[in-house]
Design a protein around this motif. Structure first.
Motif, short mmCIF file in Angstrom:
data_model
loop_
_atom_site.label_atom_id
_atom_site.label_comp_id
_atom_site.label_asym_id
_atom_site.label_seq_id
_atom_site.Cartn_x
_atom_site.Cartn_y
_atom_site.Cartn_z
N ALA A 170 0.83 -1.21 0.00
CA ALA A 170 0.00 0.00 0.00
C ALA A 170 0.87 1.26 0.00
CB ALA A 170 -0.93 -0.01 1.21
N TYR A 171 1.95 1.22 0.77
CA TYR A 171 2.87 2.36 0.81
C TYR A 171 3.54 2.55 -0.55
CZ TYR A 171 7.31 4.75 1.84
OH TYR A 171 8.40 5.59 1.82
N GLU A 172 3.98 1.47 -1.15
CA GLU A 172 4.63 1.52 -2.46
C GLU A 172 3.67 2.04 -3.52
OE1 GLU A 172 8.03 -1.32 -3.92
OE2 GLU A 172 6.07 -2.28 -4.16
N ASP A 173 2.42 1.59 -3.46
CA ASP A 173 1.41 2.07 -4.41
C ASP A 173 1.17 3.56 -4.25
OD1 ASP A 173 1.17 -0.46 -5.40
OD2 ASP A 173 -0.80 -0.87 -4.54
N GLN A 174 1.14 4.04 -3.01
CA GLN A 174 0.93 5.46 -2.78
C GLN A 174 2.02 6.29 -3.44
OE1 GLN A 174 0.53 6.44 1.38
NE2 GLN A 174 -1.71 6.42 1.25
N LEU A 175 3.27 5.89 -3.26
CA LEU A 175 4.38 6.64 -3.85
C LEU A 175 4.29 6.63 -5.37
CD1 LEU A 175 7.41 5.51 -1.64
CD2 LEU A 175 5.93 7.51 -1.36
N THR A 176 3.89 5.51 -5.95
CA THR A 176 3.81 5.41 -7.40
C THR A 176 2.65 6.25 -7.94
OG1 THR A 176 4.69 3.16 -7.22
CG2 THR A 176 3.71 3.80 -9.33
N ARG A 177 1.51 6.20 -7.26
CA ARG A 177 0.39 7.06 -7.67
C ARG A 177 0.77 8.52 -7.65
NH1 ARG A 177 -2.61 4.11 -3.90
NH2 ARG A 177 -3.74 2.34 -4.80
N LEU A 178 1.49 8.92 -6.61
CA LEU A 178 1.89 10.32 -6.49
C LEU A 178 2.78 10.74 -7.66
CD1 LEU A 178 2.56 10.54 -2.66
CD2 LEU A 178 0.85 11.85 -3.93
N LYS A 179 3.70 9.88 -8.08
CA LYS A 179 4.55 10.23 -9.22
C LYS A 179 3.73 10.36 -10.50
CE LYS A 179 9.15 8.62 -7.90
NZ LYS A 179 10.33 7.83 -8.31
N LEU A 180 2.80 9.46 -10.70
CA LEU A 180 1.93 9.55 -11.88
C LEU A 180 1.05 10.80 -11.82
CD1 LEU A 180 0.87 5.80 -12.12
CD2 LEU A 180 2.25 7.05 -13.81
N LYS A 181 0.54 11.07 -10.64
CA LYS A 181 -0.32 12.25 -10.46
C LYS A 181 0.48 13.53 -10.70
CE LYS A 181 -3.56 14.22 -7.08
NZ LYS A 181 -4.08 14.11 -5.69
N GLN A 182 1.69 13.58 -10.20
CA GLN A 182 2.53 14.76 -10.40
C GLN A 182 2.88 14.92 -11.88
OE1 GLN A 182 5.67 13.72 -7.72
NE2 GLN A 182 4.27 13.79 -5.98
N ALA A 183 3.16 13.82 -12.57
CA ALA A 183 3.48 13.91 -13.99
C ALA A 183 2.27 14.38 -14.78
CB ALA A 183 3.96 12.55 -14.50
N PHE A 184 1.12 13.81 -14.52
CA PHE A 184 -0.10 14.23 -15.23
C PHE A 184 -0.41 15.70 -14.95
CE2 PHE A 184 -4.67 14.95 -15.42
CZ PHE A 184 -4.97 14.48 -16.69
N GLY A 185 -0.12 16.15 -13.74
CA GLY A 185 -0.39 17.54 -13.36
C GLY A 185 0.41 18.55 -14.14
N ARG A 186 1.49 18.14 -14.80
CA ARG A 186 2.27 19.06 -15.63
C ARG A 186 1.54 19.41 -16.92
NH1 ARG A 186 5.13 21.34 -12.37
NH2 ARG A 186 3.46 20.55 -11.06
N LEU A 187 0.56 18.60 -17.30
CA LEU A 187 -0.02 18.67 -18.65
C LEU A 187 -0.97 19.86 -18.83
CD1 LEU A 187 -0.02 17.15 -21.34
CD2 LEU A 187 -1.93 15.78 -20.49
N ILE A 188 -1.83 20.08 -17.87
CA ILE A 188 -2.84 21.14 -17.98
C ILE A 188 -2.57 22.18 -16.91
CG2 ILE A 188 -5.31 21.66 -17.97
CD1 ILE A 188 -4.43 19.82 -20.25
#
Length: 941
Positions: free
Chosen positions: A855-873
């Motif tokens: 669960a901890y590992e998934d949280q860190l990975t989601r955050l990286k994906l979320k941060q990357a997607f947040g650069r787009l718009i």
């Protein structure tokens, strides 16, 4: 930097100079201003450039793209840095021409860019002719640079109308012309008057301005932060607000509103801290709304960074004094001195210092001029009253808003406040709060490595072996302070004698050859041997690590010897610090304030280095030698391991590493508990699941779980219509381990978007290989491809070029992703090479076990994906596509994307078609269609 040049090269006329523009796939050469442009191979361009020095922009990048050694050239960026110091320009032919007001081609066109270079040079020299301010000092610098062989020297001296024959050489001491700062009485403690939500909304409306769009989400965000600006209920119990503000909410002005209200009402500073130095200056620009008068803003707003970010005038003066014996430094000295004449605050990292200049003249002639090793001599310095660092520290004492960075806040907390810094703040706003965990992890870690020990040796001993160096050792910094003391000279000698037991120059070579000398090197040799012995691939070229236990006997024996040697160093260091502190008490009535500050700084430096650095090393060694056994029933506090660091296969460091298992614990104790109110905000505090577990994860990463009072939680969603503005695709028919397939996907997707694309990678080698495969093809279609770890430019410069060229493409890793803020069409596509799982190193393994497993590992990975997607718009009118080239993406991670966005899993061909169609419909139809229509044909005349 241009080091040499023949007399013929120095006397050539501007129109006779050739011009060169090089990209990864081709180069363009002009024999002279009126000659036809020729598209030539890299090899031909390299030979031509060595035969006749050309006009170009960014010599290191040009040489790297031609795959040749640096050659003599007329670099227009050097001329620009001399004529317009402290002025922004994109370090490309197109960027330079645009800044000078020339008409440039709308798309990447190296032929047109090459034809603009002569006119760029002419405009800059004409501008220099008209300059009158500080003309004599400018001429002095140009004369010193020209004598050392600066390519532009003769042109610049003619523009300044200087005739060397019979004229006295003008001076170069620009430091004498800088204004002096003055001390004042310390400010009183701030008041504790609260602010209300309604007045915060009114302040926000004032900041936005009449007639501007009032965003309800932004007002709600600003009002929701007010609890952090109320009086705390008890000691060590600050009011903490965790605030997640979706992209587009406008969180910067949102927190400036309550922060400025509180600061003005209570006559005390609010420290706004962000992750990167570049973001500090973005916040500073937003504060123009609050303080439109520059003079008032200079009094009310201060950007604060660590000492290592500012130009040291003593270092610059010493460099200038060595030009006769080291003419190789003259061009670098001159360009830095020109900048120092006009800089706002002397900030060399992220301020008005050109980010591309160190690439041109070398790190040693730029960043090494800062106080990077804590060797300041304070009031003993002849430039003390003009010092940029001291001026900044004094302004911060009376400022309303101090814009800091996480690293500085952590350092201040770790070493405590001192007399040259203002008292610790009572109110903080931590922007980019999702980086707090990594910032605290770095700040409170201890590394017993060769490089760290070598750094301490330099701090104590200064330059050794007769080498030419500006390093100032402890004796030089203390000599005049201890002359009248009977005991301190002996303590200094004891410190210096013990310091000679630390690793010395050449230690890496000695380790490789089994020739380790002294306790420190023998310990490192034993550690290196254990790491190599336990690695499954010791010759892989990558960095290696291993657990400390079970400990090899040689390491255990060496650790005892090193602990003994460090004890012999630590004892006199702390004794000397105590003597200095005692002198502050004993002579309090006679010491001038400048001398008091100097003694205090030296004492604290010795104490910090002796206790927090050497003391931490000794604690690590004692743990190895079992002199201090941990309580088996207690939860572990630290994670220890041995590591061998490599860069491109070359060993650069080795040693023992210690990190807190939970670094937010010391952060909470040192930073948050002494404060009265804290805001931690980001667009990605939580991982997107929306659950209470997501908030608990945010509290764990921010350290608020260690507070006695629960944090206020605030979430304001993004106002963007992501379902309309974006598309998210996962490619299902690509093997992410086959780099030929990965490269083909990047190439075709970038072409489908017509540029404006950011390619993200989880490994540097993958990035480099993809770049090698796709750069020529993209440039054939008129798209400029930039790449971290490939181009000879720093990350901030690459991002600036990417932002300024709507059709450029950029490849990068985490550092680029975190620094990208590109609104508009310049970023319309993001491609991620694979799921960004955390690196499975020993530190992550320990934290995964302690913080929740998968669960901890998934949280860190989601955050990286979320941060990357947040650069787009970044704006309401932006559109973009996000593509992941990893069919193994687990569905449980899809909550990283906005809930109203449908994530499609389809094949690459369909992704390319839908990407092209979506962007052609919503972004720049002409740009996209031109890019996908085919490569350029023919050779332009």
């Amino acid at each position: 930097m241009n080091e040499t040049g023949t007399p013929a090269q120095r006397s050539v006329k501007l129109a006779e100079l050739p011009a060169l523009v090089a990209y990864h796939g081709e180069a363009v050469w002009l024999d002279h201003r009126d000659a036809p442009a020729q598209r030539v191979s890299h090899g031909t361009a390299g030979l031509s450039a060595r035969a006749k020095a050309p006009l170009l922009v960014h010599a290191p990048s040009t040489a790297r793209r031609l795959r040749v050694e640096r050659f003599f050239a007329f670099d227009l960026l050097e001329l620009y840095a001399f004529v317009r110091p402290a002025s922004f320009v994109l370090p490309t032919p197109k960027g330079l021409a645009e800044t000078l007001g020339l008409v440039v081609p709308p798309h990447h066109d190296p032929v047109a860019e090459a034809k603009l270079l002569h006119e760029c040079a002419r405009l800059l020299l004409t501008e220099l002719m008209a300059q009158s301010r500080q003309r004599r000092r400018t001429t002095g610098l140009a004369w010193a640079m020209a004598r050392a062989g600066w390519a532009w020297g003769p042109f610049v001296l003619r523009a300044l109308d200087f005739q060397a024959e019979g004229a006295a050489a003008p001076g170069i001491g620009i430091w004498d012309d800088l204004p002096e700062w003055s001390d004042g009485a310390p400010p009183p403690e701030p008041d504790h008057l609260p602010i209300q939500a309604d007045e915060t909304r009114r302040r926000l409306a004032e900041l936005i301005g009449e007639g501007a769009e009032q965003r309800a989400a932004q007002a709600d965000f600003a009002a929701g932060l007010t609890p952090a600006f109320c009086p705390r209920p008890e000691e060590d119990a600050p009011n903490v607000v965790l605030a997640e503000a979706g992209t587009g909410v406008g969180k910067t002005l949102g927190y400036i509103a309550p922060a400025s209200l509180w600061a003005q009402r209570n006559q005390g500073p609010v420290w706004i801290s962000t992750y990167t130095r570049h973001l500090q200056h973005q916040i500073d620009q937003e504060l123009d709304r609050l303080y439109p008068n520059p003079a008032q803003k200079a009094q009310k707003v201060v950007i604060r960074k660590g000492r290592e970010n500012y130009l040291c005038l003593l270092n610059l003066a010493e460099m200038g004094g060595q030009l006769t014996s080291r003419p190789v430094d003259a061009v670098g000295f001159g360009l830095v001195a020109r900048w120092a004449m006009v800089t706002r605050d002397g900030d060399m990292v992220g301020g008005d210092f050109p980010g591309w200049l160190p690439d041109l003249i070398g790190q040693g002639r730029t960043f090494a001029l800062a106080d990077r090793r804590g060797e300041c001599i304070y009031a003993a310095c002849p430039h003390y009253t003009r010092c940029f660092i001291e001026r900044s520290a004094r302004r911060a004492k009376k400022a309303e808003i101090v814009i800091a960075n996480h690293a500085l806040v952590m350092i201040q907390a770790a070493i405590g406040s001192s007399n040259d810094e203002q008292r610790l703040p009572t109110r903080y706003v931590f922007d980019e709060g999702h980086h707090l965990f990594s910032a605290t992890d770095s700040a409170f870690a201890a590394h017993l490595t060769g490089q760290e020990m070598a750094d301490l040796r330099r701090w104590l001993l200064g330059a050794e072996g007769g080498r030419s160096s500006r390093a100032r050792g402890l004796k030089r910094r203390l000599d005049d302070l201890i002359l009248d003391d009977a005991e301190m000279p002996a303590l200094v000698d004891a410190v210096l004698q013990a310091a000679r037991g630390l690793v010395s120059e050449g230690w890496q070579q000695r380790l490789a050859e089994n020739q380790a000398a002294g306790a420190a090197e023998k310990f490192l040799y034993a550690v290196r041997h254990q790491v190599l012995a336990r690695s499954s691939a010791p010759r892989s070229g990558y960095s290696l690590e291993c657990a400390c236990a079970p400990l090899e006997p040689d390491v255990a024996l060496a650790s005892v010897s090193l602990d003994r040697a460090l004890g012999a160093l630590m004892e006199p260091m702390l004794a000397l610090a105590a003597k200095l502190m005692r002198r502050l008490d004993d002579e309090s009535e006679n010491l001038e304030s400048a001398e008091r500050q100097r003694i205090d700084a030296m004492a604290r430096g010795l104490q910090r280095r002796g206790d927090m650095e050497v003391g931490a090393w000794r604690a690590m060694l004692k743990a190895l030698s079992h002199q201090q056994l941990p309580d088996p029933d207690a939860a572990p506090v630290f994670v220890d391991w041995f590591g061998l660091e490599r860069n491109d296969g070359r060993e650069i460091d080795v040693g023992m590493y210690r990190h807190f298992l939970d670094p937010t614990q010391p952060f909470a104790d040192a930073v948050m508990k002494p404060a009265h109110g804290v805001v931690v905000t980001s667009a990605t505090l939580t991982d997107g699941t929306g659950s209470d577990l997501a908030w608990m994860g945010a509290e764990a990463r921010a350290g608020t779980k260690h507070m006695p009072l629960p944090a206020y939680r605030l979430r304001v969603p993004s106002p963007f219509d992501y379902a309309r503005q974006t598309r998210v695709f996962i490619v299902t028919d690509l093997d992410k381990e086959d780099l030929s397939q990965v490269a083909a996907a990047y190439r075709t997707l970038f072409l489908a978007a017509g540029g404006g694309a950011l390619g993200l990678f989880t490994a540097i080698q993958r990035l480099r290989e993809v770049h090698r495969r796709i750069a020529p093809a993209l440039e054939e279609h008129g798209l400029n491809l930039l790449a971290q770890h490939v181009d000879a430019m720093d990350n901030a410069t690459l991002i600036d070029i990417f932002r300024g060229d709507v059709d450029a493409c950029l490849l990068g890793t985490d550092a680029v992703r975190d620094g990208v803020d590109v609104p508009g069409n310049a970023l319309r596509l993001i491609v991620f090479d694979r799921v960004p799982w955390p690196r499975p190193d020993l530190l992550h393994r320990a934290r995964k076990s302690a913080f929740g497993g998968t669960a901890y590992e998934d949280q860190l990975t989601r955050l990286k994906l979320k941060q990357a997607f947040g650069r787009l718009i970044r704006r309401a009118d932006d559109h973009g596509v996000f593509v992941l080239l990893d069919k193994a993406m687990p569905s449980r991670l899809l909550t990283a994307f906005p809930p109203d966005v449908a994530v499609e899993r389809i094949g690459l061909k369909a992704v390319i078609e839908q990407t092209a169609a979506f962007l052609a419909e919503n972004v720049n139809k002409a740009t996209v269609r031109a890019a996908i229509s085919g490569p350029r044909s023919g050779v332009e005349p």
